[in-house]
Design a protein around this motif. Structure first.
Motif, mmCIF file in Angstrom:
data_model
loop_
_atom_site.group_PDB
_atom_site.id
_atom_site.type_symbol
_atom_site.label_atom_id
_atom_site.label_comp_id
_atom_site.label_asym_id
_atom_site.label_seq_id
_atom_site.Cartn_x
_atom_site.Cartn_y
_atom_site.Cartn_z
ATOM 1 N N GLU A 33 0.816 -1.216 0.000
ATOM 2 C CA GLU A 33 0.000 0.000 0.000
ATOM 3 C C GLU A 33 0.850 1.267 0.000
ATOM 4 O O GLU A 33 1.883 1.338 0.644
ATOM 5 C CB GLU A 33 -0.886 0.048 1.246
ATOM 6 C CG GLU A 33 -2.004 -0.958 1.264
ATOM 7 C CD GLU A 33 -3.185 -0.551 0.408
ATOM 8 O OE1 GLU A 33 -3.460 0.651 0.301
ATOM 9 O OE2 GLU A 33 -3.826 -1.453 -0.141
ATOM 10 N N THR A 34 0.360 2.248 -0.731
ATOM 11 C CA THR A 34 0.875 3.615 -0.628
ATOM 12 C C THR A 34 -0.348 4.514 -0.464
ATOM 13 O O THR A 34 -1.456 4.150 -0.855
ATOM 14 C CB THR A 34 1.677 4.054 -1.870
ATOM 15 O OG1 THR A 34 0.833 4.007 -3.011
ATOM 16 C CG2 THR A 34 2.904 3.177 -2.079
ATOM 17 N N THR A 35 -0.121 5.657 0.136
ATOM 18 C CA THR A 35 -1.202 6.610 0.347
ATOM 19 C C THR A 35 -0.723 7.982 -0.086
ATOM 20 O O THR A 35 0.393 8.381 0.254
ATOM 21 C CB THR A 35 -1.606 6.640 1.832
ATOM 22 O OG1 THR A 35 -1.979 5.313 2.231
ATOM 23 C CG2 THR A 35 -2.767 7.577 2.071
ATOM 24 N N SER A 36 -1.560 8.682 -0.828
ATOM 25 C CA SER A 36 -1.206 10.019 -1.311
ATOM 26 C C SER A 36 -2.183 11.057 -0.780
ATOM 27 O O SER A 36 -3.337 10.744 -0.481
ATOM 28 C CB SER A 36 -1.223 10.053 -2.841
ATOM 29 O OG SER A 36 -0.235 9.191 -3.364
ATOM 30 N N ALA A 37 -1.690 12.267 -0.666
ATOM 31 C CA ALA A 37 -2.527 13.414 -0.317
ATOM 32 C C ALA A 37 -2.178 14.539 -1.278
ATOM 33 O O ALA A 37 -1.003 14.772 -1.578
ATOM 34 C CB ALA A 37 -2.287 13.845 1.125
ATOM 35 N N THR A 38 -3.211 15.221 -1.757
ATOM 36 C CA THR A 38 -3.019 16.301 -2.721
ATOM 37 C C THR A 38 -3.597 17.584 -2.144
ATOM 38 O O THR A 38 -4.675 17.574 -1.543
ATOM 39 C CB THR A 38 -3.727 15.959 -4.050
ATOM 40 O OG1 THR A 38 -3.177 14.741 -4.551
ATOM 41 C CG2 THR A 38 -3.538 17.053 -5.088
ATOM 42 N N SER A 39 -2.885 18.682 -2.350
ATOM 43 C CA SER A 39 -3.362 19.974 -1.857
ATOM 44 C C SER A 39 -4.663 20.344 -2.557
ATOM 45 O O SER A 39 -4.943 19.872 -3.668
ATOM 46 C CB SER A 39 -2.300 21.053 -2.066
ATOM 47 O OG SER A 39 -2.007 21.198 -3.437
ATOM 48 N N LYS A 40 -5.452 21.203 -1.912
ATOM 49 C CA LYS A 40 -6.744 21.604 -2.472
ATOM 50 C C LYS A 40 -6.596 22.237 -3.843
ATOM 51 O O LYS A 40 -7.448 22.059 -4.711
ATOM 52 C CB LYS A 40 -7.455 22.567 -1.523
ATOM 53 C CG LYS A 40 -7.905 21.908 -0.247
ATOM 54 C CD LYS A 40 -8.538 22.902 0.691
ATOM 55 C CE LYS A 40 -8.867 22.214 2.010
ATOM 56 N NZ LYS A 40 -9.331 23.130 3.019
ATOM 57 N N LEU A 79 0.501 18.088 4.200
ATOM 58 C CA LEU A 79 0.112 16.995 3.312
ATOM 59 C C LEU A 79 0.730 15.679 3.747
ATOM 60 O O LEU A 79 0.069 14.626 3.690
ATOM 61 C CB LEU A 79 0.502 17.313 1.870
ATOM 62 C CG LEU A 79 -0.350 18.368 1.180
ATOM 63 C CD1 LEU A 79 0.257 18.732 -0.174
ATOM 64 C CD2 LEU A 79 -1.781 17.884 1.017
ATOM 65 N N VAL A 80 1.978 15.709 4.186
ATOM 66 C CA VAL A 80 2.626 14.486 4.660
ATOM 67 C C VAL A 80 1.875 13.958 5.876
ATOM 68 O O VAL A 80 1.574 12.763 5.968
ATOM 69 C CB VAL A 80 4.116 14.721 4.978
ATOM 70 C CG1 VAL A 80 4.717 13.532 5.716
ATOM 71 C CG2 VAL A 80 4.895 15.000 3.694
ATOM 72 N N ARG A 81 1.543 14.841 6.797
ATOM 73 C CA ARG A 81 0.798 14.438 7.990
ATOM 74 C C ARG A 81 -0.555 13.820 7.598
ATOM 75 O O ARG A 81 -0.965 12.794 8.142
ATOM 76 C CB ARG A 81 0.604 15.651 8.897
ATOM 77 C CG ARG A 81 0.604 15.287 10.364
ATOM 78 C CD ARG A 81 0.538 16.504 11.260
ATOM 79 N NE ARG A 81 1.871 17.042 11.489
ATOM 80 C CZ ARG A 81 2.186 18.321 11.502
ATOM 81 N NH1 ARG A 81 1.273 19.232 11.290
ATOM 82 N NH2 ARG A 81 3.416 18.710 11.734
ATOM 83 N N GLU A 82 -1.231 14.453 6.661
ATOM 84 C CA GLU A 82 -2.528 13.946 6.196
ATOM 85 C C GLU A 82 -2.380 12.555 5.586
ATOM 86 O O GLU A 82 -3.171 11.641 5.883
ATOM 87 C CB GLU A 82 -3.123 14.916 5.169
ATOM 88 C CG GLU A 82 -4.463 14.490 4.608
ATOM 89 C CD GLU A 82 -4.969 15.459 3.538
ATOM 90 O OE1 GLU A 82 -5.639 14.972 2.607
ATOM 91 O OE2 GLU A 82 -4.696 16.672 3.622
ATOM 92 N N ALA A 83 -1.381 12.377 4.739
ATOM 93 C CA ALA A 83 -1.154 11.075 4.108
ATOM 94 C C ALA A 83 -0.785 10.024 5.154
ATOM 95 O O ALA A 83 -1.255 8.878 5.082
ATOM 96 C CB ALA A 83 -0.054 11.183 3.044
ATOM 97 N N GLN A 84 0.012 10.401 6.136
ATOM 98 C CA GLN A 84 0.392 9.462 7.189
ATOM 99 C C GLN A 84 -0.831 9.033 8.003
ATOM 100 O O GLN A 84 -0.993 7.853 8.331
ATOM 101 C CB GLN A 84 1.447 10.073 8.112
ATOM 102 C CG GLN A 84 2.800 10.207 7.453
ATOM 103 C CD GLN A 84 3.787 11.026 8.278
ATOM 104 O OE1 GLN A 84 3.407 11.944 8.997
ATOM 105 N NE2 GLN A 84 5.066 10.682 8.157
ATOM 106 N N GLU A 85 -1.688 9.981 8.337
ATOM 107 C CA GLU A 85 -2.901 9.657 9.094
ATOM 108 C C GLU A 85 -3.822 8.753 8.289
ATOM 109 O O GLU A 85 -4.406 7.809 8.825
ATOM 110 C CB GLU A 85 -3.620 10.935 9.517
ATOM 111 C CG GLU A 85 -2.895 11.698 10.606
ATOM 112 C CD GLU A 85 -3.509 13.067 10.904
ATOM 113 O OE1 GLU A 85 -4.582 13.392 10.344
ATOM 114 O OE2 GLU A 85 -2.911 13.801 11.703
ATOM 115 N N ASP A 86 -3.947 9.026 6.993
ATOM 116 C CA ASP A 86 -4.772 8.174 6.130
ATOM 117 C C ASP A 86 -4.196 6.765 6.053
ATOM 118 O O ASP A 86 -4.933 5.778 6.113
ATOM 119 C CB ASP A 86 -4.890 8.761 4.721
ATOM 120 C CG ASP A 86 -5.780 9.998 4.661
ATOM 121 O OD1 ASP A 86 -6.463 10.299 5.665
ATOM 122 O OD2 ASP A 86 -5.781 10.656 3.603
#
Length: 146
Positions: A33-40, A79-86
């Motif tokens: 698994e990988t998880t990504s987060a993108t800015s608004k 964004l890193v924090r968001e991706a880590q939490e996800d």
């Protein structure tokens, strides 16, 4: 002829092996698994791996160049924090499905590193004792008994 106890032991071992296989499959799946987060504004995308380590930062376009360095850094950190939490939430959900009945929210403690093995065993012993002794308060002289 097999004894009932032997049959129960065999069934318990088979169940344990099946659970072990499910856990191994879940571990293998989470490792992929990988998880990504993108800015608004879709300007920045970060990706973390199954251990929540940053593996990629991607910038779309050149608008990010107009940001002050501190603002760009803050957006990346958020964004890193968001991706880590996800990623943590995904892993928690996967392993919570495999947790024994009654394990409840303790799975979050296990995943977060705050798991108290001694407390878990003490609780299991307490529950087993209650099953053997259905009236523990009355026998121990609980409240109201002189």
């Amino acid at each position: 002829m097999s004894s009932p106890l032997f049959n129960e032991m065999e069934a318990a071992m088979a169940e344990l092996r099946a659970q072990q296989a499910k856990i191994r499959d879940a571990q293998e799946q989470t490792q992929k698994e990988t998880t990504s987060a993108t800015s608004k504004d879709r300007m920045i995308t970060v990706t973390v791996d199954h251990q929540q380590r940053l593996t990629a930062v991607r910038f779309d376009g050149t608008r990010y160049r107009s940001l002050a360095p501190a603002e760009l850094a803050n957006r990346i950190v958020e964004l890193v924090r968001e991706a880590q939490e996800d990623a943590a939430g995904k892993a928690l959900a996967m392993f919570a499905q495999l947790a024994p009945t009654g394990f409840g929210s303790d799975i979050a403690d296990v995943m977060g590193g705050d798991f108290d093995l001694d407390r878990m065993f003490d609780e299991a012993v307490r529950q087993a004792s209650e099953m053997d002794d259905p009236l523990p308060d009355a026998r121990k002289g609980g409240a109201g008994h002189g």
